[in-house]
Scaffold this motif. Structure first.
Motif, mmCIF file in Angstrom:
data_model
loop_
_atom_site.group_PDB
_atom_site.id
_atom_site.type_symbol
_atom_site.label_atom_id
_atom_site.label_comp_id
_atom_site.label_asym_id
_atom_site.label_seq_id
_atom_site.Cartn_x
_atom_site.Cartn_y
_atom_site.Cartn_z
ATOM 1 N N CYS A 1 0.914 -1.251 -0.018
ATOM 2 C CA CYS A 1 -0.073 -0.049 0.033
ATOM 3 C C CYS A 1 0.887 1.457 0.136
ATOM 4 O O CYS A 1 2.039 1.286 0.234
ATOM 5 C CB CYS A 1 -0.949 0.072 1.440
ATOM 6 S SG CYS A 1 0.097 -0.129 2.884
ATOM 7 N N ALA B 1 -5.121 2.984 3.702
ATOM 8 C CA ALA B 1 -4.952 1.476 3.734
ATOM 9 C C ALA B 1 -3.687 1.090 4.515
ATOM 10 O O ALA B 1 -3.520 -0.029 5.250
ATOM 11 C CB ALA B 1 -4.463 1.142 2.405
ATOM 12 N N HIS C 1 -3.120 -3.029 -2.222
ATOM 13 C CA HIS C 1 -4.303 -2.300 -2.377
ATOM 14 C C HIS C 1 -4.243 -1.871 -3.961
ATOM 15 O O HIS C 1 -3.396 -2.164 -4.885
ATOM 16 C CB HIS C 1 -4.032 -0.969 -1.748
ATOM 17 C CG HIS C 1 -5.151 -0.215 -1.464
ATOM 18 N ND1 HIS C 1 -5.459 1.019 -2.104
ATOM 19 C CD2 HIS C 1 -6.314 -0.202 -0.714
ATOM 20 C CE1 HIS C 1 -6.576 1.601 -2.014
ATOM 21 N NE2 HIS C 1 -7.083 0.684 -1.001
ATOM 22 N N VAL D 1 -8.574 -3.109 2.612
ATOM 23 C CA VAL D 1 -7.565 -3.848 3.177
ATOM 24 C C VAL D 1 -8.037 -4.475 4.338
ATOM 25 O O VAL D 1 -7.791 -5.729 4.835
ATOM 26 C CB VAL D 1 -5.980 -3.063 3.356
ATOM 27 C CG1 VAL D 1 -5.274 -3.986 4.127
ATOM 28 C CG2 VAL D 1 -5.480 -2.667 2.092
#
Length: 310
Positions: free
Chosen positions: A139, A145, A181, A215
């Motif tokens: 991420c 995230a 992500h 996430v």
């Protein structure tokens, strides 16, 4: 005029000479009638020609289908057992071994054409077998995230820092699950980590549902979850520890079978698949085909007897 002796001598020479075989003379074909007759297949009626076409189609179809399915497409002809009976025999086969190293395994035989789409998904069992899931999250630095990954208990997170960690220690990764992500997917492709993560089964992709927008929810789903995949017409997966009670094992078996049937139903428009047999085995024991029953066949044996330690 020749004398009689001369005539006799000439006749003797002719009789002693080597006889000459006559030479075959070739006759032009247009001067002699044809000797060879050319036979033609009778055309037959319309019904006869239709039957011939049907036979050819059936023969071609059988030839195509001869090697289309895997050998597991035929259920075994062995005796089938209830769940408690299979557990009883498998526990007897594992006597003397450390219980922590012995697991029950389930094999689902599937009738499926070769080179067809395979069944694959992730499932959370009611009674997980192991809880050693270590998750890393790809991420952006300082994003929401990344905050979700930190609060969710991820062992590693970030982009460039995580890529450097993977390249520096490819054989000693601190995680066994890797998710990405959506915003970091272009950076993952540029990092060229497929040769390192691919053989380990850790490369995030949309096919394996490891690239996500949330996430937090995916991490919650992966903790205690197991991945299954169809290989050569069968799905094999650990289903419980040898110390599980019959009720615990039955819940896990039911959950997996229902998930696979639902997966098969979702693929009906692409390919036809059928679940034909469920086999329970253990780490060192034989396989027992299950008949869908639960209670043991011996009235003296109760499920509570299979719930004690070995």
């Amino acid at each position: 005029m020749a004398s009689a002796n001369q005539c006799i001598a000439s006749l003797a020479r002719l009789s002693l000479s080597v006889p000459m075989r006559p030479v075959n003379t070739t006759i032009p074909r247009f001067l002699a009638p044809s000797i060879v007759q050319t036979r033609c297949k009778s055309v037959g009626s319309v019904a006869m020609r239709a039957r011939e076409r049907e036979k050819e189609k059936l023969k071609k179809k059988r030839k195509q289908q001869r090697f289309k399915e895997y050998k597991y497409a035929t259920p075994s002809k062995e005796e089938q057992f209830s769940l408690c009976d299979a557990m009883r025999y498998l526990r007897a086969a594992e006597v003397g071994r450390p219980p922590s190293s012995v697991t029950y395994e389930l094999a689902l035989k599937i009738r499926t054409p070769k080179n067809s789409p395979v069944l694959r998904s992730r499932i959370r069992l009611p009674y997980p077998i192991k809880n050693d899931t270590r998750i890393a999250v790809i991420c952006k630095e300082g994003s929401g995230a990344m905050h979700d990954a930190r609060t969710g208990g991820a062992v590693a997170f970030g982009e460039e820092s995580l890529f450097e960690l993977i390249k520096a220690n490819p054989n000693k990764l601190p995680f066994n699950r890797l998710i990405c992500h959506v915003d970091s997917e272009p950076a993952l492709k540029k990092a060229n980590l497929g040769r390192i993560l691919g053989p380990k089964g850790l490369m995030p992709s949309l096919k394996t549902n490891t690239i996500t927008k949330s996430v937090k929810s995916l991490m919650h789903e992966m903790v205690g979850a197991e991945n299954y995949r169809e290989r050569i017409g069968a799905i094999r997966m650990p289903i419980g520890n040898i110390q599980f009670t019959p009720k615990m094992l039955a819940e896990n078996v039911k959950t997996l079978v229902m998930a696979v049937k639902e997966n098969i139903a979702n693929m009906e428009d692409k390919v036809k698949k059928d679940l034909i047999e469920v086999v329970l085995t253990s780490t060192n024991g034989p396989g027992f085909s299950l008949n869908g029953g639960f209670n043991p066949s011996d009235e003296k044996i109760q499920p509570a007897h299979l719930s004690t330690a070995m």
